[in-house]
Design a protein around this motif. Sequence first.
Motif, short mmCIF file in Angstrom:
data_model
loop_
_atom_site.label_atom_id
_atom_site.label_comp_id
_atom_site.label_asym_id
_atom_site.label_seq_id
_atom_site.Cartn_x
_atom_site.Cartn_y
_atom_site.Cartn_z
N LYS A 134 -3.94 -12.03 0.16
CA LYS A 134 -4.13 -10.69 0.72
C LYS A 134 -3.74 -9.61 -0.28
CE LYS A 134 -3.47 -12.07 5.56
NZ LYS A 134 -2.59 -11.93 6.76
N ILE A 135 -2.63 -9.85 -1.00
CA ILE A 135 -2.18 -8.89 -2.01
C ILE A 135 -3.19 -8.81 -3.15
CG2 ILE A 135 -0.45 -8.54 -3.82
CD1 ILE A 135 1.63 -9.60 -1.82
N ARG A 136 -3.72 -9.96 -3.56
CA ARG A 136 -4.72 -9.97 -4.62
C ARG A 136 -5.95 -9.17 -4.22
NH1 ARG A 136 -4.86 -15.10 -7.21
NH2 ARG A 136 -5.06 -15.93 -5.10
N GLU A 137 -6.41 -9.33 -2.99
CA GLU A 137 -7.59 -8.59 -2.53
C GLU A 137 -7.30 -7.10 -2.46
OE1 GLU A 137 -11.43 -7.75 -1.18
OE2 GLU A 137 -10.53 -9.37 -2.34
N CYS A 138 -6.10 -6.74 -2.01
CA CYS A 138 -5.71 -5.33 -1.96
C CYS A 138 -5.74 -4.72 -3.36
CB CYS A 138 -4.33 -5.20 -1.33
SG CYS A 138 -3.71 -3.50 -1.26
N LEU A 139 -5.20 -5.44 -4.34
CA LEU A 139 -5.18 -4.93 -5.71
C LEU A 139 -6.58 -4.88 -6.31
CD1 LEU A 139 -1.97 -6.64 -7.14
CD2 LEU A 139 -2.26 -4.26 -6.45
N LYS A 165 0.83 -1.21 0.00
CA LYS A 165 0.00 0.00 0.00
C LYS A 165 0.86 1.26 0.00
CE LYS A 165 -4.01 -2.04 2.36
NZ LYS A 165 -4.87 -2.00 3.59
N SER A 166 1.91 1.25 0.78
CA SER A 166 2.81 2.40 0.84
C SER A 166 3.43 2.70 -0.51
CB SER A 166 3.89 2.15 1.89
OG SER A 166 4.81 3.22 1.93
N ASP A 167 3.87 1.65 -1.21
CA ASP A 167 4.49 1.85 -2.53
C ASP A 167 3.48 2.33 -3.56
OD1 ASP A 167 6.98 1.23 -1.62
OD2 ASP A 167 7.36 -0.37 -3.07
N LEU A 168 2.26 1.80 -3.50
CA LEU A 168 1.22 2.24 -4.44
C LEU A 168 0.95 3.73 -4.27
CD1 LEU A 168 -1.37 -0.69 -4.32
CD2 LEU A 168 0.04 -0.04 -6.26
N ILE A 169 0.83 4.16 -3.02
CA ILE A 169 0.60 5.59 -2.75
C ILE A 169 1.77 6.42 -3.24
CG2 ILE A 169 0.39 7.31 -0.91
CD1 ILE A 169 -1.27 5.24 0.65
N ALA A 170 3.00 5.92 -3.03
CA ALA A 170 4.18 6.65 -3.48
C ALA A 170 4.20 6.80 -4.99
CB ALA A 170 5.44 5.94 -2.99
N GLU A 171 3.80 5.75 -5.72
CA GLU A 171 3.75 5.81 -7.19
C GLU A 171 2.75 6.88 -7.64
OE1 GLU A 171 5.25 3.97 -9.80
OE2 GLU A 171 6.71 3.34 -8.29
N LEU A 172 1.59 6.91 -7.01
CA LEU A 172 0.56 7.88 -7.36
C LEU A 172 1.00 9.29 -6.99
CD1 LEU A 172 -2.50 5.86 -6.06
CD2 LEU A 172 -1.88 6.20 -8.46
N GLN A 173 1.66 9.42 -5.85
CA GLN A 173 2.12 10.74 -5.42
C GLN A 173 3.20 11.28 -6.35
OE1 GLN A 173 0.82 12.62 -2.74
NE2 GLN A 173 2.00 14.14 -3.90
N ALA A 174 4.04 10.40 -6.89
CA ALA A 174 5.08 10.83 -7.82
C ALA A 174 4.46 11.44 -9.08
CB ALA A 174 5.98 9.65 -8.19
N PRO A 204 -4.55 3.60 -0.77
CA PRO A 204 -4.33 3.60 -2.22
C PRO A 204 -5.57 3.92 -3.05
CG PRO A 204 -3.11 1.81 -1.23
CD PRO A 204 -3.96 2.39 -0.13
N PRO A 205 -6.74 3.31 -2.78
CA PRO A 205 -7.92 3.67 -3.59
C PRO A 205 -8.31 5.14 -3.47
CG PRO A 205 -8.30 1.62 -2.41
CD PRO A 205 -7.06 2.21 -1.85
N ALA A 206 -8.23 5.68 -2.26
CA ALA A 206 -8.61 7.08 -2.06
C ALA A 206 -7.66 8.02 -2.80
CB ALA A 206 -8.63 7.41 -0.56
#
Length: 334
Positions: free
Chosen positions: A173-178, A108-117, A131-133
């Motif tokens: 868990k990763i699949r559900e997060c994605l 989740k942290s990396d996904l947010i970082a990618e979007l923030q970049a 990440p969804p928000a």
Amino acid sequence: MLLLPLGVENFEKIRGFQEGKKTEPEHIYADKTGLLYNLLNTKSPYFLSRPCRFGKSLLIDTLDNILRGRRELFEGLQIYKSNYDWKPYPVIRLSLAAIDTESVRTLKSDLIAELQAIADRENLTLRGSTPPAVFKSLFEKLYSKYDREVAVLIDEYDAPILSKLHQPKLADKIRECLRIFYLVLKDKASQRGFTFITGVTKFAQASIFSSLNNLVDITLDEQYASICGFTEDEFNSLFPEYMEVMLERLKARSNKPPEYTLTNLYDAIKDWYDGYTWDGQTKVFNPWSILCAFQKNRFGDYWSKTGGIPSFLVNLVKTGLVDFKAFRAKESIT
């Protein structure tokens, strides 16, 4: 000779540009932009599965440059000669290949970082802590800034799951997060424009992208069977000089009378690296193997040594989660 684009996934560099100016030597490029033009003229979101080292990331980068309206990079190519309008779109481009999957938290942290970049490059301030928000906020801000639909390019959508297949509980868990993350693509359908998603596998497509009920899978579509890899015609037009060099190098290494002519060298290259097909008819050369063979001027199993055999399969074998004895038993029965 044009340069070999070995490991080059940057379309601008392949075309000899740097910071928008043509100052560098060009690399060999198989023109796939006619096929991309066909895709760009429809509104459906697309999914493409291809193995590692088959050109998916270059395809994504090419689409990125088209969607941003960088027409100067495409002079002489098929789409340059078309009636494509070249109006720039805002683009959300994500690659999940290097996402940290040690835990759901780091994912989740990396996904947010990618979007923030992406937001930082666009001078946007995002809302949200999940990440969804954050994904939704980025959609809204880009759509408002450009007053145009937002294009979405996702490369290696399945990489986080594949990296943990040997840990089934974490993989689930990763699949559900994605899955929840990708729900944003449906929620923002009115603001979402051209969408293209790639991955190595299709096993999780149904569960992860179930909300995208109009997702068009072109993996086995005969119209796009040659979208990655070199066709025979492309090979023959792109590599004649490299064929000559390889022939001379092979002869120079041999203590025996010359084994190869251009004809049987071509036949040997086809035996080694041709025959990949996704529609049962159109055959393509493995691009990574071809480029490595011409770089080293010798034959070798380059693909399997550098990612051709995905690490997730190796990990599954090591953990014993795949019962190869059962496969052999079934084969002996059939």
